[in-house]
Design a protein around this motif. Structure first.
Motif, PDB file in Angstrom:
ATOM      1  N   SER A  68       4.291  -0.640  11.736  1.00  0.00           N
ATOM      2  CA  SER A  68       5.216  -1.763  11.704  1.00  0.00           C
ATOM      3  C   SER A  68       6.380  -1.387  10.793  1.00  0.00           C
ATOM      4  O   SER A  68       6.193  -0.710   9.793  1.00  0.00           O
ATOM      5  CB  SER A  68       4.499  -2.997  11.150  1.00  0.00           C
ATOM      6  N   ARG A  69       7.567  -1.838  11.098  1.00  0.00           N
ATOM      7  CA  ARG A  69       8.732  -1.543  10.266  1.00  0.00           C
ATOM      8  C   ARG A  69       8.571  -2.094   8.863  1.00  0.00           C
ATOM      9  O   ARG A  69       9.125  -1.554   7.922  1.00  0.00           O
ATOM     10  CB  ARG A  69       9.979  -2.164  10.875  1.00  0.00           C
ATOM     11  N   ARG A  70       7.874  -3.178   8.727  1.00  0.00           N
ATOM     12  CA  ARG A  70       7.746  -3.839   7.434  1.00  0.00           C
ATOM     13  C   ARG A  70       6.595  -3.266   6.613  1.00  0.00           C
ATOM     14  O   ARG A  70       6.434  -3.628   5.462  1.00  0.00           O
ATOM     15  CB  ARG A  70       7.570  -5.334   7.650  1.00  0.00           C
ATOM     16  N   GLU A  71       5.815  -2.401   7.208  1.00  0.00           N
ATOM     17  CA  GLU A  71       4.675  -1.806   6.524  1.00  0.00           C
ATOM     18  C   GLU A  71       5.133  -0.666   5.623  1.00  0.00           C
ATOM     19  O   GLU A  71       5.915   0.170   6.031  1.00  0.00           O
ATOM     20  CB  GLU A  71       3.721  -1.235   7.577  1.00  0.00           C
ATOM     21  N   CYS A  72       4.617  -0.628   4.413  1.00  0.00           N
ATOM     22  CA  CYS A  72       4.903   0.470   3.493  1.00  0.00           C
ATOM     23  C   CYS A  72       3.699   1.404   3.519  1.00  0.00           C
ATOM     24  O   CYS A  72       2.585   0.988   3.218  1.00  0.00           O
ATOM     25  CB  CYS A  72       5.138  -0.061   2.090  1.00  0.00           C
ATOM     26  N   ARG A  73       3.947   2.651   3.899  1.00  0.00           N
ATOM     27  CA  ARG A  73       2.857   3.606   4.065  1.00  0.00           C
ATOM     28  C   ARG A  73       3.081   4.859   3.241  1.00  0.00           C
ATOM     29  O   ARG A  73       4.198   5.328   3.101  1.00  0.00           O
ATOM     30  CB  ARG A  73       2.728   4.010   5.520  1.00  0.00           C
ATOM     31  N   VAL A  74       1.985   5.401   2.732  1.00  0.00           N
ATOM     32  CA  VAL A  74       1.967   6.735   2.136  1.00  0.00           C
ATOM     33  C   VAL A  74       0.814   7.452   2.821  1.00  0.00           C
ATOM     34  O   VAL A  74      -0.352   7.126   2.595  1.00  0.00           O
ATOM     35  CB  VAL A  74       1.761   6.691   0.606  1.00  0.00           C
ATOM     36  N   GLY A  75       1.151   8.389   3.696  1.00  0.00           N
ATOM     37  CA  GLY A  75       0.126   9.067   4.481  1.00  0.00           C
ATOM     38  C   GLY A  75      -0.652   8.066   5.309  1.00  0.00           C
ATOM     39  O   GLY A  75      -0.068   7.247   6.022  1.00  0.00           O
ATOM     40  N   GLN A  76      -1.969   8.102   5.164  1.00  0.00           N
ATOM     41  CA  GLN A  76      -2.826   7.202   5.942  1.00  0.00           C
ATOM     42  C   GLN A  76      -2.988   5.824   5.304  1.00  0.00           C
ATOM     43  O   GLN A  76      -3.633   4.947   5.857  1.00  0.00           O
ATOM     44  CB  GLN A  76      -4.198   7.850   6.109  1.00  0.00           C
ATOM     45  N   TYR A  77      -2.376   5.623   4.133  1.00  0.00           N
ATOM     46  CA  TYR A  77      -2.577   4.383   3.382  1.00  0.00           C
ATOM     47  C   TYR A  77      -1.444   3.390   3.593  1.00  0.00           C
ATOM     48  O   TYR A  77      -0.275   3.752   3.572  1.00  0.00           O
ATOM     49  CB  TYR A  77      -2.706   4.673   1.882  1.00  0.00           C
ATOM     50  N   VAL A  78      -1.810   2.120   3.766  1.00  0.00           N
ATOM     51  CA  VAL A  78      -0.852   1.028   3.817  1.00  0.00           C
ATOM     52  C   VAL A  78      -0.874   0.358   2.443  1.00  0.00           C
ATOM     53  O   VAL A  78      -1.937  -0.014   1.942  1.00  0.00           O
ATOM     54  CB  VAL A  78      -1.218   0.007   4.920  1.00  0.00           C
TER      55      VAL A  78
END
Length: 166
Positions: A68-78
């Motif tokens: 999702s555009r609003r999701e903040c992700r680092v690798g596999q983590y939300v």
């Protein structure tokens, strides 16, 4: 005089031991650390744990491969920014209150990619470092890849001492 001490790698165990030693010496201290969350021996994410014992999610493994555009992700983590800010911002603001005569220590483990999705957190850390009443004991990532602005800002401050722990 060094007003803040940052460890050049996220060593939560060291942070926890130093925190316990300072608490047992009645040093005024507050802050937070991050802790792995495991299920069945596999890392599922990270929690934020305040020194007063409150806990909440920082990130979790996403089972959904669509982003999702609003999701903040680092690798596999939300990253759960709302949970992070609800736990951490009151602690940082509280530590920053009070008189300059009593030095306080604020533990910030860590200032990394996940935490830096929060503009309010960035602002609170900058305010804390600009003030004179708080000593920060924090962890920052070892430089690799694209530099993180706040981390490099901290690393280059004259009133900060950075140690690399291995």
């Amino acid at each position: 005089f060094v007003s803040s001490l940052f460890l050049g790698i996220g060593k939560t165990t060291l942070i926890q031991k130093v925190t316990q030693a300072l608490k047992s010496s009645d040093v005024p201290i507050d802050g937070f650390y991050t802790e792995e969350v495991k299920e069945g021996g596999r890392r599922r994410g990270f929690d934020v744990v305040t020194l007063s014992g409150k806990r909440g999610p920082l990130s979790r493994v996403s089972s959904d491969s669509s982003t999702s555009r609003r999701e903040c992700r680092v690798g596999q983590y939300v990253v759960d920014i709302v949970s992070f800010e609800q736990l951490v911002l009151p602690v940082l603001r509280n530590v920053n209150q009070g008189s300059d005569t009593e030095k306080k220590i604020c533990v910030i483990d860590e200032i990394g990619k996940m935490e830096l999705f929060s503009q309010a957190f960035i602002q609170a850390v900058r305010q804390m470092l600009a003030g004179s009443g708080t000593v920060v004991l924090g962890t920052i990532p070892v430089p690799k890849g694209r530099p993180l602005d706040l981390v490099e800002e901290i690393r280059s401050r004259k009133d900060v001492e950075v140690f690399t722990v291995s």
